[in-house]
Design a protein around this motif. Structure first.
Motif, PDB file in Angstrom:
ATOM      1  N   ILE A   1       0.862  -1.180   0.000  1.00 13.65           N
ATOM      2  CA  ILE A   1       0.000   0.000   0.000  1.00 13.65           C
ATOM      3  C   ILE A   1       0.895   1.226   0.000  1.00 13.65           C
ATOM      4  O   ILE A   1       1.907   1.270   0.710  1.00 13.65           O
ATOM      5  CB  ILE A   1      -0.969   0.016   1.207  1.00 13.65           C
ATOM      6  CG1 ILE A   1      -1.853   1.279   1.161  1.00 13.65           C
ATOM      7  CG2 ILE A   1      -0.231  -0.088   2.531  1.00 13.65           C
ATOM      8  CD1 ILE A   1      -2.918   1.342   2.234  1.00 13.65           C
ATOM      9  N   ASP A   2       0.527   2.210  -0.803  1.00 16.82           N
ATOM     10  CA  ASP A   2       1.259   3.469  -0.820  1.00 16.82           C
ATOM     11  C   ASP A   2       0.864   4.301   0.398  1.00 16.82           C
ATOM     12  O   ASP A   2      -0.231   4.159   0.948  1.00 16.82           O
ATOM     13  CB  ASP A   2       0.967   4.242  -2.109  1.00 16.82           C
ATOM     14  CG  ASP A   2       1.588   3.579  -3.331  1.00 16.82           C
ATOM     15  OD1 ASP A   2       2.518   2.768  -3.163  1.00 16.82           O
ATOM     16  OD2 ASP A   2       1.115   3.854  -4.456  1.00 16.82           O
ATOM     17  N   ASN A   3       1.736   5.210   0.787  1.00 18.96           N
ATOM     18  CA  ASN A   3       1.523   5.936   2.046  1.00 18.96           C
ATOM     19  C   ASN A   3       0.397   6.957   1.994  1.00 18.96           C
ATOM     20  O   ASN A   3       0.021   7.531   3.025  1.00 18.96           O
ATOM     21  CB  ASN A   3       2.829   6.617   2.493  1.00 18.96           C
ATOM     22  CG  ASN A   3       3.344   7.619   1.480  1.00 18.96           C
ATOM     23  OD1 ASN A   3       2.638   8.508   1.033  1.00 18.96           O
ATOM     24  ND2 ASN A   3       4.611   7.480   1.118  1.00 18.96           N
TER      25      ASN A   3
ATOM     26  N   PRO B   1      -1.750  -0.646  -7.269  1.00 15.95           N
ATOM     27  CA  PRO B   1      -0.777  -0.587  -6.158  1.00 15.95           C
ATOM     28  C   PRO B   1      -1.223  -1.277  -4.869  1.00 15.95           C
ATOM     29  O   PRO B   1      -0.632  -1.043  -3.822  1.00 15.95           O
ATOM     30  CB  PRO B   1      -0.616   0.925  -5.918  1.00 15.95           C
ATOM     31  CG  PRO B   1      -1.156   1.592  -7.111  1.00 15.95           C
ATOM     32  CD  PRO B   1      -2.220   0.698  -7.636  1.00 15.95           C
ATOM     33  N   PHE B   2      -2.252  -2.133  -4.962  1.00 17.41           N
ATOM     34  CA  PHE B   2      -2.749  -2.849  -3.781  1.00 17.41           C
ATOM     35  C   PHE B   2      -2.606  -4.364  -3.931  1.00 17.41           C
ATOM     36  O   PHE B   2      -3.271  -5.135  -3.254  1.00 17.41           O
ATOM     37  CB  PHE B   2      -4.217  -2.482  -3.531  1.00 17.41           C
ATOM     38  CG  PHE B   2      -4.462  -1.008  -3.421  1.00 17.41           C
ATOM     39  CD1 PHE B   2      -4.384  -0.367  -2.191  1.00 17.41           C
ATOM     40  CD2 PHE B   2      -4.758  -0.246  -4.550  1.00 17.41           C
ATOM     41  CE1 PHE B   2      -4.593   1.005  -2.083  1.00 17.41           C
ATOM     42  CE2 PHE B   2      -4.972   1.124  -4.458  1.00 17.41           C
ATOM     43  CZ  PHE B   2      -4.888   1.748  -3.218  1.00 17.41           C
TER      44      PHE B   2
ATOM     45  N   SER C   1       9.051  -6.850  -5.571  1.00 14.79           N
ATOM     46  CA  SER C   1      10.186  -7.215  -6.439  1.00 14.79           C
ATOM     47  C   SER C   1      10.059  -6.609  -7.833  1.00 14.79           C
ATOM     48  O   SER C   1      11.059  -6.453  -8.537  1.00 14.79           O
ATOM     49  CB  SER C   1      10.306  -8.740  -6.544  1.00 14.79           C
ATOM     50  OG  SER C   1       9.122  -9.300  -7.085  1.00 14.79           O
ATOM     51  N   ILE C   2       8.831  -6.290  -8.246  1.00 15.37           N
ATOM     52  CA  ILE C   2       8.613  -5.630  -9.533  1.00 15.37           C
ATOM     53  C   ILE C   2       7.591  -4.513  -9.340  1.00 15.37           C
ATOM     54  O   ILE C   2       6.863  -4.489  -8.343  1.00 15.37           O
ATOM     55  CB  ILE C   2       8.113  -6.592 -10.631  1.00 15.37           C
ATOM     56  CG1 ILE C   2       6.791  -7.259 -10.221  1.00 15.37           C
ATOM     57  CG2 ILE C   2       9.163  -7.632 -10.954  1.00 15.37           C
ATOM     58  CD1 ILE C   2       6.178  -8.115 -11.315  1.00 15.37           C
ATOM     59  N   ARG C   3       7.505  -3.606 -10.280  1.00 17.20           N
ATOM     60  CA  ARG C   3       6.498  -2.553 -10.235  1.00 17.20           C
ATOM     61  C   ARG C   3       5.116  -3.175 -10.345  1.00 17.20           C
ATOM     62  O   ARG C   3       4.926  -4.181 -11.042  1.00 17.20           O
ATOM     63  CB  ARG C   3       6.706  -1.560 -11.376  1.00 17.20           C
ATOM     64  CG  ARG C   3       8.009  -0.794 -11.281  1.00 17.20           C
ATOM     65  CD  ARG C   3       8.161   0.163 -12.436  1.00 17.20           C
ATOM     66  NE  ARG C   3       7.092   1.163 -12.460  1.00 17.20           N
ATOM     67  CZ  ARG C   3       7.021   2.147 -13.360  1.00 17.20           C
ATOM     68  NH1 ARG C   3       7.944   2.244 -14.313  1.00 17.20           N
ATOM     69  NH2 ARG C   3       6.030   3.018 -13.318  1.00 17.20           N
TER      70      ARG C   3
ATOM     71  N   ILE D   1      -9.403  -5.862  -8.417  1.00 17.19           N
ATOM     72  CA  ILE D   1      -9.390  -4.871  -9.500  1.00 17.19           C
ATOM     73  C   ILE D   1     -10.422  -3.755  -9.318  1.00 17.19           C
ATOM     74  O   ILE D   1     -10.382  -2.757 -10.029  1.00 17.19           O
ATOM     75  CB  ILE D   1      -9.558  -5.530 -10.881  1.00 17.19           C
ATOM     76  CG1 ILE D   1     -10.940  -6.175 -11.024  1.00 17.19           C
ATOM     77  CG2 ILE D   1      -8.465  -6.567 -11.105  1.00 17.19           C
ATOM     78  CD1 ILE D   1     -11.159  -6.750 -12.408  1.00 17.19           C
ATOM     79  N   ASP D   2     -11.345  -3.919  -8.382  1.00 20.26           N
ATOM     80  CA  ASP D   2     -12.345  -2.884  -8.110  1.00 20.26           C
ATOM     81  C   ASP D   2     -12.014  -2.162  -6.809  1.00 20.26           C
ATOM     82  O   ASP D   2     -11.626  -2.787  -5.818  1.00 20.26           O
ATOM     83  CB  ASP D   2     -13.735  -3.495  -7.990  1.00 20.26           C
ATOM     84  CG  ASP D   2     -14.277  -3.977  -9.324  1.00 20.26           C
ATOM     85  OD1 ASP D   2     -14.275  -3.179 -10.285  1.00 20.26           O
ATOM     86  OD2 ASP D   2     -14.698  -5.138  -9.421  1.00 20.26           O
TER      87      ASP D   2
END
Length: 281
Positions: free
Chosen positions: A115-117, A166-167, A182-184, A144-145
């Motif tokens: 999770i992004d900050n 990003p989740f 490990s990957i984007r 995806i939703d």
């Protein structure tokens, strides 16, 4: 049987990341003030509100983090036992530090989620990820939703359709695990073993003035009262969103265009994957 790690990078110095999408300098005092406001009001509250607390949340901060914000971090530790801040010297040490930390785990399987900050999770995110566990050797889980909330310059809230977002989580054997970082996140389209789950909304992206790339791509009429039954954010922002969000009727045309683009992207990616355009690893 498994150990679950939620992983976030916060303010790690990176020579390739010096400005926001509006060309404002990052990692300044102003940037930290704004980002900690987003983190404490949205991200932290949503993770703290998980119904399943059987996970560790590793949050990576730079060693150069100003003392003012280290004090905030220490206060957050007191509020959430499984919030684990880790201080490292720049972005180059991010993946090695994750690997080193997870190497201490003796469970036969590892689950890593990201999770992004500046984003948030629904209360059942961790629980739902763990329900997908079935001793898989290597399987990514992609909800995806979700939802998306624009906080600036006006408040909007909409539904969101986004594959390889990003989740994403990764279930794998604890044998030199790669981890989800490990990957984007967008590169999971090149992985065969991805379980995509549609229908339930377990995440919300926050669109704000400092986003490097993201723009508001929401659509649909969202009942915020129902949404906030499953999303924990600060009461201040919950009240503000309910009071100030632009009515759906005011942005219906944008909603139509965003929905059209979202479903087109979804169909196009699926077609490319079916045709073998993406090179699988």
């Amino acid at each position: 049987m498994f150990k679950h790690f939620l992983i976030t990078r916060f303010n790690l110095r990176n020579p390739d990341w010096t400005t926001s999408k509006k060309n404002k300098s990052v990692l300044t005092k102003e940037w930290h003030d704004n980002r900690f406001e987003l983190f404490t009001n949205f991200c932290f509250e949503s993770v703290k509100g998980q119904i399943n607390t059987n996970f560790e949340w590793l949050v990576y901060f730079d060693t150069t983090t100003p003392e003012k914000f280290k004090t905030i971090i220490r206060d957050l530790e007191k509020k959430m036992p499984n919030f684990i801040p880790i201080f490292i010297d720049g972005m180059s040490l991010f993946l090695p530090s994750i690997t080193s930390y997870i190497a201490k785990c003796s469970e036969p399987y590892i689950i890593t989620s990201r999770i992004d900050n500046d984003d948030c999770l629904g209360k059942q995110y961790i629980e739902t990820v763990q329900k997908q566990f079935n001793r898989q050797d290597f399987m990514a889980v992609d909800f995806i939703d979700g939802y998306t909330i624009q906080t600036h310059p006006q408040i909007k809230i909409g539904k969101r359709l986004d594959q390889y977002n990003p989740f994403i989580s990764l279930i794998e054997k604890n044998n030199n695990p790669k981890t989800v970082w490990s990957i984007r996140h967008s590169h999971w389209k090149r992985e065969k073993h991805v379980l995509q789950l549609k229908g339930e909304r377990h995440w919300a992206s926050i669109i704000h003035e400092e986003n490097k790339v993201n723009e508001f791509e929401g659509y649909g009429d969202v009942d915020v009262d129902i949404m906030f039954q499953n999303f924990a954010i600060s009461k201040i922002w919950e009240r503000r969103i309910k009071a100030e969000a632009i009515p759906y009727s005011k942005w219906k045309f944008q909603s139509f265009l965003n929905r059209l683009e979202s479903y087109w992207d979804y169909a196009f990616r699926n077609m490319k994957k079916a045709l073998g355009v993406y090179k699988f690893k």
